[in-house]
Scaffold this active site. Structure first.
Site, PDB file in Angstrom:
ATOM      1  N   HIS A 171      -9.075   6.007 -24.179  1.00  0.00           N
ATOM      2  CA  HIS A 171      -7.993   6.811 -24.640  1.00  0.00           C
ATOM      3  C   HIS A 171      -8.359   7.561 -25.755  1.00  0.00           C
ATOM      4  CE1 HIS A 171      -4.027   6.598 -25.992  1.00  0.00           C
ATOM      5  NE2 HIS A 171      -4.013   5.912 -27.125  1.00  0.00           N
TER       6      HIS A 171
ATOM      7  N   ASP B 159      -3.199  -0.276 -26.627  1.00  0.00           N
ATOM      8  CA  ASP B 159      -3.744   0.924 -27.004  1.00  0.00           C
ATOM      9  C   ASP B 159      -4.277   0.775 -28.391  1.00  0.00           C
ATOM     10  OD1 ASP B 159      -2.412   1.946 -24.635  1.00  0.00           O
ATOM     11  OD2 ASP B 159      -1.806   3.629 -25.618  1.00  0.00           O
TER      12      ASP B 159
ATOM     13  N   HIS C 147      -8.393   9.971 -30.698  1.00  0.00           N
ATOM     14  CA  HIS C 147      -6.825   9.811 -30.866  1.00  0.00           C
ATOM     15  C   HIS C 147      -5.954  11.082 -31.253  1.00  0.00           C
ATOM     16  CE1 HIS C 147      -2.829   8.119 -30.872  1.00  0.00           C
ATOM     17  NE2 HIS C 147      -3.366   7.385 -29.915  1.00  0.00           N
TER      18      HIS C 147
ATOM     19  N   HIS D  77       0.323  -1.980 -28.527  1.00  0.00           N
ATOM     20  CA  HIS D  77      -0.781  -1.625 -29.369  1.00  0.00           C
ATOM     21  C   HIS D  77      -1.484  -2.865 -29.969  1.00  0.00           C
ATOM     22  CE1 HIS D  77       1.708   1.989 -28.999  1.00  0.00           C
ATOM     23  NE2 HIS D  77       0.732   2.659 -29.155  1.00  0.00           N
TER      24      HIS D  77
END
Length: 282
Positions: A147, A96, A151, A251
């Site tokens: 995503h 991510d 964020h 991540h």
């Protein structure tokens, strides 16, 4: 000269005097007092950032979306029906918050060395800034996942118009990098903060919503742990919890220790599981 003629002559002189005064003092016809040369020209006005988010209709964050409208959850077992498993015996590794100009090339190299494909959940503005990395991710055969644009952990609480823009704009940036024919089949909410409405919006844009069932918190660098202790903990947590069908959360953005984690983990994982990128079997 009669008294009446005298009054008319005096009035005429007064009018002339007023007109002379007005001409000397500038414009007084109700128009703008500022001269044209003092007004900023259209060319001098700053243009908005082409890829900046549109301003919110109000300065406050909207209330959480209501489920009273009967929005059905997704088909999975995660938050709001998001998917927590691949639907097969294969394990899916997900990365991510990238692309990261330092760490993404390094994790790609580690995956390449072990012949492993993964899924990259990418943040829109970083896609815009590093399209060459998105092209490399796609060229290596990894799956692309939306995503969100920036964020926002409270994305699901934003106005529907903003949410629609956010998801579409992120997909647009991904397609600008890799072309319109490369699919973006998955969406992961920042922080996994799904709601039925957010899952439904992603679905309307052709994306399944993915959660996870293994989270070693590779981002969580505890203050009393050095890098080696952190790496050992993350490796241990994945090994302890991964199962056939797991979706593992990791991540690549800003997490150099995660590179070392997977240098150690991939030999162990590939001996025990099939590692495949999504798609999930739903």
């Amino acid at each position: 000269m009669t008294r009446r003629q005298t009054r008319q002559t005096a009035a005429g002189l007064l009018v002339v005097a007023v007109l002379v005064l007005l001409g000397a003092s500038g414009r007084h016809d109700g128009g703008p007092a500022t001269s044209r040369s003092a007004m900023p020209s259209a060319a001098a006005q700053p243009s908005p950032e082409p890829s900046a988010a549109p301003p919110s209709p109000s300065p406050t964050v909207a209330a959480p979306p209501s489920t009273a409208g009967g929005v059905a959850p997704g088909p999975g077992k995660g938050v709001a029906g998001s998917l927590t498993h691949t639907g097969t015996q294969a394990v899916a590794l997900t990365f991510d918050d990238g692309p990261d100009p330092v760490n993404t090339p390094r994790i790609l190299q580690v995956l390449r060395e072990h012949h492993v494909k993964a899924t990259f959940c990418m943040v829109g503005f970083r896609v815009r800034d590093h399209p060459e990395l998105v092209r490399q991710i796609a060229a290596d055969g990894h799956t692309l996942c939306n995503h969100s644009w920036q964020h926002l952990l409270n994305l699901a609480k934003r106005e529907p118009g903003y949410i629609d823009w956010d998801l579409r704009h992120t997909n647009d940036m991904i397609h600008a990098a890799v072309g319109p024919d490369v699919p973006v089949r998955y969406f992961r909410a920042p922080g996994g903060n799904f709601t039925p409405e957010l899952v439904a919006k992603a679905k309307s844009l052709g994306m399944e919503s993915i959660y996870w069932d293994v989270d070693p918190q590779d981002w969580n660098h505890k203050p009393d742990a050095n890098a080696q202790a952190h790496i050992a903990r993350v490796v241990r947590d994945v090994q302890r919890h991964v199962r056939p069908g797991s979706i593992v959360l990791s991540h690549d953005n800003g997490q150099p220790d995660t590179i070392v984690v997977y240098q150690r983990l991939l030999p162990w994982l590939t001996q025990r599981f099939a590692l495949e990128p999504l798609p999930c079997a739903t």
